[in-house]
Design an enzyme around this catalytic site. Structure first.
Site, PDB file in Angstrom:
ATOM      1  N   ARG A 163      32.496  54.009 -77.676  1.00  0.00           N
ATOM      2  CA  ARG A 163      31.601  54.627 -76.689  1.00  0.00           C
ATOM      3  C   ARG A 163      32.185  55.963 -76.195  1.00  0.00           C
ATOM      4  O   ARG A 163      32.952  56.594 -76.912  1.00  0.00           O
ATOM      5  CB  ARG A 163      31.331  53.619 -75.560  1.00  0.00           C
ATOM      6  CG  ARG A 163      30.611  52.355 -76.070  1.00  0.00           C
ATOM      7  CD  ARG A 163      30.325  51.365 -74.966  1.00  0.00           C
ATOM      8  NE  ARG A 163      29.394  51.912 -73.981  1.00  0.00           N
ATOM      9  CZ  ARG A 163      29.189  51.356 -72.780  1.00  0.00           C
ATOM     10  NH1 ARG A 163      29.831  50.252 -72.432  1.00  0.00           N
ATOM     11  NH2 ARG A 163      28.340  51.910 -71.932  1.00  0.00           N
ATOM     12  N   ARG A 174      21.021  45.449 -66.550  1.00  0.00           N
ATOM     13  CA  ARG A 174      21.652  46.736 -66.889  1.00  0.00           C
ATOM     14  C   ARG A 174      21.722  46.917 -68.414  1.00  0.00           C
ATOM     15  O   ARG A 174      22.151  46.018 -69.141  1.00  0.00           O
ATOM     16  CB  ARG A 174      23.049  46.847 -66.266  1.00  0.00           C
ATOM     17  CG  ARG A 174      24.107  46.018 -66.955  1.00  0.00           C
ATOM     18  CD  ARG A 174      25.484  46.134 -66.340  1.00  0.00           C
ATOM     19  NE  ARG A 174      26.108  47.413 -66.512  1.00  0.00           N
ATOM     20  CZ  ARG A 174      27.431  47.599 -66.567  1.00  0.00           C
ATOM     21  NH1 ARG A 174      28.259  46.584 -66.453  1.00  0.00           N
ATOM     22  NH2 ARG A 174      27.935  48.803 -66.703  1.00  0.00           N
ATOM     23  N   GLU A 192      42.287  40.712 -70.870  1.00  0.00           N
ATOM     24  CA  GLU A 192      41.213  41.645 -70.481  1.00  0.00           C
ATOM     25  C   GLU A 192      40.046  41.488 -71.460  1.00  0.00           C
ATOM     26  O   GLU A 192      40.278  41.334 -72.657  1.00  0.00           O
ATOM     27  CB  GLU A 192      41.806  43.063 -70.567  1.00  0.00           C
ATOM     28  CG  GLU A 192      40.842  44.194 -70.329  1.00  0.00           C
ATOM     29  CD  GLU A 192      41.520  45.559 -70.576  1.00  0.00           C
ATOM     30  OE1 GLU A 192      42.682  45.608 -71.043  1.00  0.00           O
ATOM     31  OE2 GLU A 192      40.851  46.575 -70.326  1.00  0.00           O
ATOM     32  N   ALA A 237      33.855  49.344 -64.785  1.00  0.00           N
ATOM     33  CA  ALA A 237      34.236  50.758 -64.794  1.00  0.00           C
ATOM     34  C   ALA A 237      35.633  50.993 -64.194  1.00  0.00           C
ATOM     35  O   ALA A 237      36.277  52.011 -64.510  1.00  0.00           O
ATOM     36  CB  ALA A 237      33.194  51.567 -64.028  1.00  0.00           C
ATOM     37  N   ASN A 287      37.361  41.267 -66.535  1.00  0.00           N
ATOM     38  CA  ASN A 287      36.578  42.390 -67.033  1.00  0.00           C
ATOM     39  C   ASN A 287      36.435  43.328 -65.836  1.00  0.00           C
ATOM     40  O   ASN A 287      35.601  43.088 -64.950  1.00  0.00           O
ATOM     41  CB  ASN A 287      35.203  41.954 -67.542  1.00  0.00           C
ATOM     42  CG  ASN A 287      34.412  43.131 -68.088  1.00  0.00           C
ATOM     43  OD1 ASN A 287      34.773  44.292 -67.848  1.00  0.00           O
ATOM     44  ND2 ASN A 287      33.327  42.853 -68.787  1.00  0.00           N
ATOM     45  N   PRO A 332      32.591  45.681 -61.119  1.00  0.00           N
ATOM     46  CA  PRO A 332      31.325  46.264 -60.698  1.00  0.00           C
ATOM     47  C   PRO A 332      30.237  46.246 -61.776  1.00  0.00           C
ATOM     48  O   PRO A 332      30.515  46.471 -62.947  1.00  0.00           O
ATOM     49  CB  PRO A 332      31.691  47.715 -60.336  1.00  0.00           C
ATOM     50  CG  PRO A 332      33.002  47.964 -60.975  1.00  0.00           C
ATOM     51  CD  PRO A 332      33.699  46.636 -61.044  1.00  0.00           C
ATOM     52  N   ASN A 333      29.049  45.953 -61.299  1.00  0.00           N
ATOM     53  CA  ASN A 333      27.818  45.977 -62.104  1.00  0.00           C
ATOM     54  C   ASN A 333      27.692  44.823 -63.091  1.00  0.00           C
ATOM     55  O   ASN A 333      26.680  44.711 -63.776  1.00  0.00           O
ATOM     56  CB  ASN A 333      27.655  47.324 -62.840  1.00  0.00           C
ATOM     57  CG  ASN A 333      27.555  48.469 -61.852  1.00  0.00           C
ATOM     58  OD1 ASN A 333      26.724  48.408 -60.949  1.00  0.00           O
ATOM     59  ND2 ASN A 333      28.405  49.468 -61.973  1.00  0.00           N
ATOM     60  N   TYR A 335      24.602  45.556 -73.266  1.00  0.00           N
ATOM     61  CA  TYR A 335      25.233  44.347 -72.705  1.00  0.00           C
ATOM     62  C   TYR A 335      24.442  43.068 -72.978  1.00  0.00           C
ATOM     63  O   TYR A 335      24.903  41.978 -72.617  1.00  0.00           O
ATOM     64  CB  TYR A 335      25.436  44.526 -71.192  1.00  0.00           C
ATOM     65  CG  TYR A 335      26.339  45.702 -70.865  1.00  0.00           C
ATOM     66  CD1 TYR A 335      27.697  45.643 -71.165  1.00  0.00           C
ATOM     67  CD2 TYR A 335      25.841  46.870 -70.285  1.00  0.00           C
ATOM     68  CE1 TYR A 335      28.536  46.723 -70.899  1.00  0.00           C
ATOM     69  CE2 TYR A 335      26.668  47.944 -70.010  1.00  0.00           C
ATOM     70  CZ  TYR A 335      28.012  47.869 -70.316  1.00  0.00           C
ATOM     71  OH  TYR A 335      28.837  48.935 -70.054  1.00  0.00           O
ATOM     72  N   HIS A 374      36.054  43.046 -72.557  1.00  0.00           N
ATOM     73  CA  HIS A 374      34.914  43.956 -72.427  1.00  0.00           C
ATOM     74  C   HIS A 374      33.802  43.451 -73.327  1.00  0.00           C
ATOM     75  O   HIS A 374      34.049  43.157 -74.510  1.00  0.00           O
ATOM     76  CB  HIS A 374      35.300  45.389 -72.809  1.00  0.00           C
ATOM     77  CG  HIS A 374      36.368  45.911 -71.919  1.00  0.00           C
ATOM     78  ND1 HIS A 374      36.122  46.288 -70.630  1.00  0.00           N
ATOM     79  CD2 HIS A 374      37.697  46.024 -72.112  1.00  0.00           C
ATOM     80  CE1 HIS A 374      37.254  46.645 -70.062  1.00  0.00           C
ATOM     81  NE2 HIS A 374      38.233  46.485 -70.938  1.00  0.00           N
TER      82      HIS A 374
END
Ligand code: DQA
Length: 149
Positions: free
Chosen positions: A107, A17, A98, A77, A74, A9-10, A22, A100
């Site tokens: 964070r 965003r 994976e 969320a 990825n 998502p996103n 990012y 990110h």
């Protein structure tokens, strides 16, 4: 070698965003970069993105039926919440890396847990888009080593 690159998502909103986190490059830029790199390595790549947890589960299951050799994911969320994605990866038993874009470790506390990392061979964090290139190299090493056995 055929790999699936799955973004959650996103991630379709890259470039729009939170560019301070990012970056300013778009999802289309990311897909082009991954496609060009895979082509240069002779790797066949399919890139998919969804904002929906169940659709991401469906894509992971499809990777099994389409006999994909590896998955780069990825989960966005859903990294921090989704037992369903973990279970899907465990079900298909396809080697997974994976990624990110941001350094999730530095964070918010809720980003410190990743369910998918309980299955993934490796988690790459905080390298921006280059993390996906690193992930392509890692997944191709993992697949090649498994084939040599
Ligand atoms: C992300 C980090 C997640 O915490 C966040 O929810 C994302 C993107 C990253 O690539 O840094 O959507 O996975």
């Amino acid at each position: 070698m055929r790999i699936l690159v799955l973004n959650g998502p996103n991630l379709n909103m890259l470039g729009i965003r939170e560019p301070d986190i990012y970056g300013k490059s778009t999802y289309a830029d990311l897909i082009k970069m991954i496609g060009d790199y895979c082509e240069s390595k002779g790797i066949e790549v399919v890139c998919k993105q969804s904002n929906h947890e169940g659709t991401l589960v469906d894509y992971i299951q499809q990777a099994y039926f389409e006999k994909m050799d590896g998955i780069i994911i990825n989960p966005g969320a859903y990294t921090h919440t989704s037992v369903a994605l973990l279970d899907a990866l465990k079900a298909v038993q396809i080697p997974t890396v994976e990624v990110h874009i941001s350094d999730v470790d530095s964070r918010e506390e809720f980003r410190q847990i990743s369910y998918v990392s309980l299955y993934a061979y490796k988690t790459i964090k905080g390298m921006g888009f280059d993390g996906y290139i690193e992930a392509v190299d890692s997944i191709s090493d993992i697949i090649t080593r498994a084939e040599d056995k």
